[in-house]
Write a protein that holds these residues in place. Structure first.
Motif, PDB file in Angstrom:
ATOM      1  N   ASP A  69       0.831  -1.208   0.000  1.00  0.00           N
ATOM      2  CA  ASP A  69       0.000   0.000   0.000  1.00  0.00           C
ATOM      3  C   ASP A  69       0.865   1.259   0.000  1.00  0.00           C
ATOM      4  OD1 ASP A  69      -2.194  -1.650   0.028  1.00  0.00           O
ATOM      5  OD2 ASP A  69      -2.628  -1.393   2.153  1.00  0.00           O
ATOM      6  N   ARG A  70       2.000   1.209   0.684  1.00  0.00           N
ATOM      7  CA  ARG A  70       2.911   2.350   0.666  1.00  0.00           C
ATOM      8  C   ARG A  70       3.490   2.562  -0.726  1.00  0.00           C
ATOM      9  NH1 ARG A  70       6.351   1.247   6.261  1.00  0.00           N
ATOM     10  NH2 ARG A  70       4.867   2.244   7.714  1.00  0.00           N
ATOM     11  N   ARG A  71       3.837   1.483  -1.392  1.00  0.00           N
ATOM     12  CA  ARG A  71       4.375   1.593  -2.755  1.00  0.00           C
ATOM     13  C   ARG A  71       3.350   2.238  -3.687  1.00  0.00           C
ATOM     14  NH1 ARG A  71       8.760  -1.803  -4.132  1.00  0.00           N
ATOM     15  NH2 ARG A  71       9.486  -3.120  -2.418  1.00  0.00           N
ATOM     16  N   ILE A  72       2.124   1.786  -3.581  1.00  0.00           N
ATOM     17  CA  ILE A  72       1.066   2.331  -4.437  1.00  0.00           C
ATOM     18  C   ILE A  72       0.874   3.818  -4.166  1.00  0.00           C
ATOM     19  CG2 ILE A  72      -1.398   2.217  -4.972  1.00  0.00           C
ATOM     20  CD1 ILE A  72      -1.217  -0.815  -4.280  1.00  0.00           C
ATOM     21  N   ARG A  73       0.832   4.193  -2.892  1.00  0.00           N
ATOM     22  CA  ARG A  73       0.650   5.610  -2.543  1.00  0.00           C
ATOM     23  C   ARG A  73       1.800   6.464  -3.064  1.00  0.00           C
ATOM     24  NH1 ARG A  73      -1.231   3.549   2.482  1.00  0.00           N
ATOM     25  NH2 ARG A  73       0.812   3.979   3.458  1.00  0.00           N
ATOM     26  N   ARG A  74       3.028   5.958  -2.957  1.00  0.00           N
ATOM     27  CA  ARG A  74       4.167   6.730  -3.451  1.00  0.00           C
ATOM     28  C   ARG A  74       4.079   6.954  -4.951  1.00  0.00           C
ATOM     29  NH1 ARG A  74       7.321   3.996   0.728  1.00  0.00           N
ATOM     30  NH2 ARG A  74       7.651   2.206  -0.640  1.00  0.00           N
ATOM     31  N   LEU A  75       3.706   5.920  -5.682  1.00  0.00           N
ATOM     32  CA  LEU A  75       3.620   6.048  -7.132  1.00  0.00           C
ATOM     33  C   LEU A  75       2.494   6.985  -7.553  1.00  0.00           C
ATOM     34  CD1 LEU A  75       4.303   2.371  -8.265  1.00  0.00           C
ATOM     35  CD2 LEU A  75       5.753   4.367  -8.679  1.00  0.00           C
ATOM     36  N   ILE A  76       1.359   6.876  -6.904  1.00  0.00           N
ATOM     37  CA  ILE A  76       0.240   7.754  -7.263  1.00  0.00           C
ATOM     38  C   ILE A  76       0.571   9.200  -6.918  1.00  0.00           C
ATOM     39  CG2 ILE A  76      -2.156   8.322  -6.721  1.00  0.00           C
ATOM     40  CD1 ILE A  76      -2.716   5.341  -6.507  1.00  0.00           C
ATOM     41  N   ALA A  77       1.239   9.423  -5.780  1.00  0.00           N
ATOM     42  CA  ALA A  77       1.653  10.789  -5.426  1.00  0.00           C
ATOM     43  C   ALA A  77       2.596  11.348  -6.480  1.00  0.00           C
ATOM     44  CB  ALA A  77       2.328  10.794  -4.061  1.00  0.00           C
ATOM     45  N   LEU A  78       3.529  10.525  -6.927  1.00  0.00           N
ATOM     46  CA  LEU A  78       4.472  10.964  -7.962  1.00  0.00           C
ATOM     47  C   LEU A  78       3.756  11.300  -9.257  1.00  0.00           C
ATOM     48  CD1 LEU A  78       7.338  11.268  -9.206  1.00  0.00           C
ATOM     49  CD2 LEU A  78       7.283   8.793  -9.652  1.00  0.00           C
ATOM     50  N   PRO A 143       6.644  18.604  -1.312  1.00  0.00           N
ATOM     51  CA  PRO A 143       6.091  18.353   0.029  1.00  0.00           C
ATOM     52  C   PRO A 143       5.484  16.971   0.202  1.00  0.00           C
ATOM     53  CG  PRO A 143       4.694  19.873  -1.218  1.00  0.00           C
ATOM     54  CD  PRO A 143       5.958  19.716  -2.005  1.00  0.00           C
ATOM     55  N   TRP A 144       5.106  16.304  -0.893  1.00  0.00           N
ATOM     56  CA  TRP A 144       4.474  14.993  -0.788  1.00  0.00           C
ATOM     57  C   TRP A 144       5.491  13.844  -0.733  1.00  0.00           C
ATOM     58  CZ3 TRP A 144       6.408  12.476  -4.902  1.00  0.00           C
ATOM     59  CH2 TRP A 144       6.716  13.220  -6.034  1.00  0.00           C
ATOM     60  N   LEU A 145       6.777  14.151  -0.863  1.00  0.00           N
ATOM     61  CA  LEU A 145       7.788  13.100  -0.938  1.00  0.00           C
ATOM     62  C   LEU A 145       7.887  12.332   0.384  1.00  0.00           C
ATOM     63  CD1 LEU A 145       9.835  12.024  -3.009  1.00  0.00           C
ATOM     64  CD2 LEU A 145      11.541  13.526  -1.982  1.00  0.00           C
ATOM     65  N   ASP A 146       7.894  11.028   0.290  1.00  0.00           N
ATOM     66  CA  ASP A 146       7.988  10.154   1.462  1.00  0.00           C
ATOM     67  C   ASP A 146       9.289  10.436   2.220  1.00  0.00           C
ATOM     68  OD1 ASP A 146       7.871   8.115   3.305  1.00  0.00           O
ATOM     69  OD2 ASP A 146       7.587   6.511   1.842  1.00  0.00           O
ATOM     70  N   VAL A 147       9.192  10.557   3.528  1.00  0.00           N
ATOM     71  CA  VAL A 147      10.382  10.798   4.351  1.00  0.00           C
ATOM     72  C   VAL A 147      10.664   9.614   5.287  1.00  0.00           C
ATOM     73  CG1 VAL A 147      10.150  13.299   4.261  1.00  0.00           C
ATOM     74  CG2 VAL A 147       9.040  12.029   6.115  1.00  0.00           C
ATOM     75  N   TRP A 225       9.603   3.609  -9.764  1.00  0.00           N
ATOM     76  CA  TRP A 225       9.821   4.642  -8.755  1.00  0.00           C
ATOM     77  C   TRP A 225       9.124   4.345  -7.426  1.00  0.00           C
ATOM     78  CZ3 TRP A 225      12.595   9.275  -9.609  1.00  0.00           C
ATOM     79  CH2 TRP A 225      13.075   9.451 -10.916  1.00  0.00           C
ATOM     80  N   ASP A 226       8.744   3.114  -7.180  1.00  0.00           N
ATOM     81  CA  ASP A 226       7.916   2.862  -5.995  1.00  0.00           C
ATOM     82  C   ASP A 226       8.672   2.920  -4.666  1.00  0.00           C
ATOM     83  OD1 ASP A 226       8.423   0.626  -7.880  1.00  0.00           O
ATOM     84  OD2 ASP A 226       8.043  -0.647  -6.164  1.00  0.00           O
ATOM     85  N   GLU A 227      10.008   3.082  -4.688  1.00  0.00           N
ATOM     86  CA  GLU A 227      10.752   3.293  -3.447  1.00  0.00           C
ATOM     87  C   GLU A 227      11.225   4.739  -3.305  1.00  0.00           C
ATOM     88  OE1 GLU A 227      11.243   1.438  -0.884  1.00  0.00           O
ATOM     89  OE2 GLU A 227      10.318  -0.394  -1.639  1.00  0.00           O
ATOM     90  N   LEU A 228      10.796   5.622  -4.207  1.00  0.00           N
ATOM     91  CA  LEU A 228      11.217   7.023  -4.175  1.00  0.00           C
ATOM     92  C   LEU A 228      10.936   7.657  -2.817  1.00  0.00           C
ATOM     93  CD1 LEU A 228      12.073   9.687  -5.657  1.00  0.00           C
ATOM     94  CD2 LEU A 228       9.631   9.972  -6.188  1.00  0.00           C
ATOM     95  N   ARG A 229      11.928   8.389  -2.305  1.00  0.00           N
ATOM     96  CA  ARG A 229      11.754   9.073  -1.028  1.00  0.00           C
ATOM     97  C   ARG A 229      12.920  10.027  -0.804  1.00  0.00           C
ATOM     98  NH1 ARG A 229      10.821   4.489   2.548  1.00  0.00           N
ATOM     99  NH2 ARG A 229      10.593   3.330   0.628  1.00  0.00           N
ATOM    100  N   LEU A 230      12.850  10.750   0.300  1.00  0.00           N
ATOM    101  CA  LEU A 230      13.949  11.608   0.724  1.00  0.00           C
ATOM    102  C   LEU A 230      14.912  10.730   1.522  1.00  0.00           C
ATOM    103  CD1 LEU A 230      14.418  14.674   0.345  1.00  0.00           C
ATOM    104  CD2 LEU A 230      13.582  14.979   2.683  1.00  0.00           C
ATOM    105  N   ALA A 231      16.137  10.566   0.999  1.00  0.00           N
ATOM    106  CA  ALA A 231      17.071   9.629   1.623  1.00  0.00           C
ATOM    107  C   ALA A 231      18.500   9.994   1.231  1.00  0.00           C
ATOM    108  CB  ALA A 231      16.740   8.200   1.199  1.00  0.00           C
ATOM    109  N   ASP A 232      19.422   9.184   1.684  1.00  0.00           N
ATOM    110  CA  ASP A 232      20.836   9.400   1.390  1.00  0.00           C
ATOM    111  C   ASP A 232      21.098   9.130  -0.093  1.00  0.00           C
ATOM    112  OD1 ASP A 232      23.592   9.504   1.286  1.00  0.00           O
ATOM    113  OD2 ASP A 232      23.928   8.079   2.912  1.00  0.00           O
ATOM    114  N   PRO A 233      21.590  10.114  -0.856  1.00  0.00           N
ATOM    115  CA  PRO A 233      21.866   9.879  -2.281  1.00  0.00           C
ATOM    116  C   PRO A 233      22.927   8.813  -2.511  1.00  0.00           C
ATOM    117  CG  PRO A 233      22.819  11.970  -1.562  1.00  0.00           C
ATOM    118  CD  PRO A 233      21.939  11.493  -0.447  1.00  0.00           C
ATOM    119  N   ALA A 234      23.738   8.523  -1.497  1.00  0.00           N
ATOM    120  CA  ALA A 234      24.754   7.479  -1.623  1.00  0.00           C
ATOM    121  C   ALA A 234      24.125   6.122  -1.916  1.00  0.00           C
ATOM    122  CB  ALA A 234      25.593   7.397  -0.347  1.00  0.00           C
ATOM    123  N   ARG A 235      22.859   5.956  -1.557  1.00  0.00           N
ATOM    124  CA  ARG A 235      22.178   4.691  -1.839  1.00  0.00           C
ATOM    125  C   ARG A 235      22.142   4.416  -3.346  1.00  0.00           C
ATOM    126  NH1 ARG A 235      18.903   2.388   2.084  1.00  0.00           N
ATOM    127  NH2 ARG A 235      18.983   3.451   4.098  1.00  0.00           N
TER     128      ARG A 235
END
Length: 352
Positions: A69-78, A143-147, A225-235
């Motif tokens: 459900d989190r993956r789906i929400r992230r993709l729809i937000a994007l 502002p909608w980006l997953d944190v 893009w279903d794991e898109l979020r604010l995170a360490d770019p080193a990933r």
């Protein structure tokens, strides 16, 4: 979405296909006019042409679990936002109840893994990918980006596996988990790696692999893009480097053979020397585009390249009765990079 490596051109899942055609009809595209192609990956998918002549790639993330459900929400937000920092296939619509998302089919095209398998992956392509990833990391954070914290590395599983994971794991997976869970130094290093200051976070893909890049001539697009979020770019950087390191490690010896140590070392060094220019091209292009990357980025990227080895070994172990010697070697390399990334960053080419 790209015409990726096809695994089944006549999939018989009629119930799922009826759901797909129903959504395509609602979107005004009409049903698929032929039996769709399906491809490998985490989620079920279908690719083909509708009766209206539109090429589509349809992905289904089966809803009902917290992670899905989190993956789906992230993709729809994007896809609901006017935020396109780098090229990606156009989304034509979705249905959150069924977890279906419909994308424009990019064809003819090949993904990065296909290019690597065919020895067609060159420094020019690596350069383009580095520039694309840098643009993503430099993008303004909407502002909608997953944190929330990324799911990998799975720090909870380092203490104990959930019962369902344990029940479904094969012998080789459990063998690797036993090694990881007993390694206190590795666990501590992974916890430290996952806890960098949020001030260093950027928009990050968080599931970067070679097959997430779709190449059509001189154009490169990024998919899944279903794991898109604010995170360490080193990933993301570490994942790109880790892909090449893992590929070079897997080729150091036949899977079930045990040649002498010197031959293994020499072959491994030669294979990595052949792919290192690709890493250098990616990294140099990234640094040219990226505005003020932090000075520790190369070191952390090296550590994440190490984690990528462990993650790939865990994926390779699925369905096996034991870990192969070459997989143990990859895990050992990954451990070394996670524990002492500063020692190996220059070897990988990740210096600032």
């Amino acid at each position: 979405m790209a015409a990726m490596a096809e695994i089944d051109s006549a999939d018989g899942n009629c119930a799922d296909q009826r759901i797909v055609n129903s959504l395509l009809a609602e979107l005004g595209l009409g049903p698929l006019d032929t039996t769709p192609r399906t491809y490998g990956g985490r989620h079920r998918n279908w690719a083909g042409t509708t009766v209206s002549g539109t090429g589509v790639f349809v992905k289904r993330i089966v809803p009902g679990t917290l992670e899905a459900d989190r993956r789906i929400r992230r993709l729809i937000a994007l896809e609901s936002a006017d935020w396109v920092p780098v090229p990606r296939p156009r989304c034509l619509g979705w249905d959150p109840k069924t977890g279906l998302l419909v994308y424009e089919l990019v064809t003819p095209a090949r993904d990065g893994r296909q290019l690597a398998d065919d020895d067609d992956f060159d420094e020019t392509i690596a350069d383009r990918m580095g520039r694309l990833v840098a643009k993503l990391h430099d993008a303004a954070s909407p502002p909608w980006l997953d944190v929330s914290s990324p799911r990998l590395p799975p720090l909870g599983e380092m203490d104990a596996l959930p019962l369902e994971v344990y029940r479904n794991a094969c012998a080789a997976e459990l063998e690797l988990w036993r090694l990881l869970q007993k390694d206190e130094a590795l666990i501590a290093a992974l916890r430290h790696l996952s806890a960098i200051p949020e001030t260093l976070h950027t928009p990050t893909h968080c599931d970067l692999r070679l097959d997430q890049f779709v190449i059509d001539g001189s154009d490169v697009q990024l998919v899944d893009w279903d794991e898109l979020r604010l995170a360490d770019p080193a990933r993301d950087i570490g994942a790109f480097v880790g892909e090449w390191l893992f590929r070079s490690t897997l080729g150091i010896a036949p899977p079930d053979a045990a040649p002498d140590h010197g031959a293994i070392v020499a072959r491994g060094a030669a294979r990595f020397a052949a792919v290192r220019p690709l890493i250098l091209s990616f990294w140099q292009a990234y640094r040219e585009i990226r505005r003020e990357p932090d000075t520790d980025l190369g070191r952390r990227s090296t550590a994440f390249a190490g984690w990528h080895q462990l993650d790939r070994v865990l994926a390779a172990a699925e369905g096996q009765s034991r870990l192969l010697p070459v997989e143990r070697a990859a895990a050992g390399i990954g451990r070394a990079l996670v524990l002492d990334p500063g020692r190996f960053a220059a070897t990988l080419g990740l210096t600032i």
